[in-house]
Design a protein around this motif. Structure first.
Motif, PDB file in Angstrom:
ATOM      1  N   THR A 154      37.090  70.475   1.066  1.00  0.00           N
ATOM      2  CA  THR A 154      38.234  69.794   1.679  1.00  0.00           C
ATOM      3  C   THR A 154      38.533  70.363   3.061  1.00  0.00           C
ATOM      4  N   CYS A 178      38.297  68.457   6.704  1.00  0.00           N
ATOM      5  CA  CYS A 178      39.394  68.446   7.679  1.00  0.00           C
ATOM      6  C   CYS A 178      38.919  68.927   9.050  1.00  0.00           C
ATOM      7  N   PHE A 216      41.499  67.785  11.963  1.00  0.00           N
ATOM      8  CA  PHE A 216      42.867  67.699  11.471  1.00  0.00           C
ATOM      9  C   PHE A 216      43.682  68.899  11.947  1.00  0.00           C
ATOM     10  N   GLN A 260      48.241  68.823   8.593  1.00  0.00           N
ATOM     11  CA  GLN A 260      47.429  67.844   7.875  1.00  0.00           C
ATOM     12  C   GLN A 260      46.528  68.521   6.843  1.00  0.00           C
ATOM     13  N   ILE A 261      45.937  69.641   7.228  1.00  0.00           N
ATOM     14  CA  ILE A 261      45.078  70.372   6.289  1.00  0.00           C
ATOM     15  C   ILE A 261      45.903  70.896   5.117  1.00  0.00           C
ATOM     16  N   LEU A 300      46.740  67.940   2.817  1.00  0.00           N
ATOM     17  CA  LEU A 300      45.586  67.414   2.088  1.00  0.00           C
ATOM     18  C   LEU A 300      45.126  68.376   0.992  1.00  0.00           C
ATOM     19  N   GLU A 331      42.930  57.736   9.440  1.00  0.00           N
ATOM     20  CA  GLU A 331      42.770  59.000   8.720  1.00  0.00           C
ATOM     21  C   GLU A 331      42.961  58.813   7.219  1.00  0.00           C
ATOM     22  N   ILE A 366      40.259  59.634   4.335  1.00  0.00           N
ATOM     23  CA  ILE A 366      40.629  60.538   3.241  1.00  0.00           C
ATOM     24  C   ILE A 366      40.399  59.862   1.892  1.00  0.00           C
TER      25      ILE A 366
END
Length: 252
Positions: free
Chosen positions: A65, A69, A74, A78-79, A82, A131, A135
């Motif tokens: 993940t 990112c 990202f 955002q990271i 997520l 985005e 994702i």
């Protein structure tokens, strides 16, 4: 020890910005460039204390993940969001050994919606439409496609302990008699033959019932596998349709 099996349930999505991964944690993660360093950092952030192979599988999920990112440039928030979304989807999947693929798919979409639309305090817009689309593809390809594998590794195995009780069988009792010895021996022989016939009949009935039960269990298992395969095909088709929509809009 509570041995009850949790049933699949609908989960309510919520904003997960800085929920599990703080700003300081993100600085540590960003400084970690190698895979072992990333695993060590993520292990500390999420407190992963599981035996193998669970530990390795879960850390690999988090590392992939982070790499995703970074590939899409990202930002820290955002990271962080997520990673929490992935963790939450994984926990939703593994909270029950029963099939809950529909609930997981719906939950993942609602989680992304909570982070792509500005409607405080219920949702924030930290991801754009493009985005969110990327994702969703990532979650589908890297988690939902392997849904059964994660469930197999992280959930307890459920076994059916089936016991059968047969009615209509009774013990034969022989009362004492003043008949001659030869007649008594004849009666005893007759009772023994009846017992043997009854035992053989009961054994045949038991074998027949067990055979039918095994057949029904095999049929149910096959139906469940077919349902899961159909769900996976539907997810793949849905992903393909979603990916084709932007190109169609561009042509128009």
């Amino acid at each position: 020890m509570d041995c009850k099996i949790k049933l699949p349930r609908e989960l309510k999505a919520k904003v997960m910005l800085w929920t599990d991964v703080s700003f300081h944690d993100m600085e540590v993660i960003e400084k970690s460039q190698s895979i072992p360093d990333l695993e060590s950092a993520l292990c500390g952030v999420f407190g992963v204390d599981l035996p193998e192979p669970k530990r390795g599988v879960l850390l690999e999920l988090y590392v992939e993940t982070v790499l995703f990112c970074r590939q899409h440039s990202f930002k820290k928030e955002q990271i962080s969001a997520l990673l929490s979304i992935i963790r939450s989807i994984h926990e939703a999947n593994t909270e029950t050994p029963l099939n809950n693929i529909e609930q997981c798919v719906k939950y993942s979409k609602e989680l992304l919606l909570c982070h792509s639309v500005r409607r405080p305090p219920f949702s924030v817009n930290i991801f754009s439409f493009q985005e969110v689309e990327s994702i969703l593809k990532y979650i589908h390809n890297n988690y939902l496609r392997h849904y059964k594998l994660y469930k197999y590794i992280f959930t307890p195995k459920v076994k059916l302990d089936l016991s059968l009780t047969y009615s209509g069988t009774s013990d034969h009792t022989v009362e004492g008699s003043s008949a001659p010895e030869e007649e008594a021996e004849t009666d005893e022989s007759s009772v023994t033959e009846q017992d043997a016939a009854s035992t053989a009949s009961t054994a045949d009935l038991k074998a027949l019932v067990e055979q039918e039960v095994r057949k029904q269990m095999k049929l149910v298992s096959g139906q469940l596998d077919q349902t899961i395969r159909e769900k996976e095909k539907a997810l793949q088709l849905n992903g393909a349709l979603n990916s084709s929509q932007p190109s169609l809009k561009a042509k128009k």
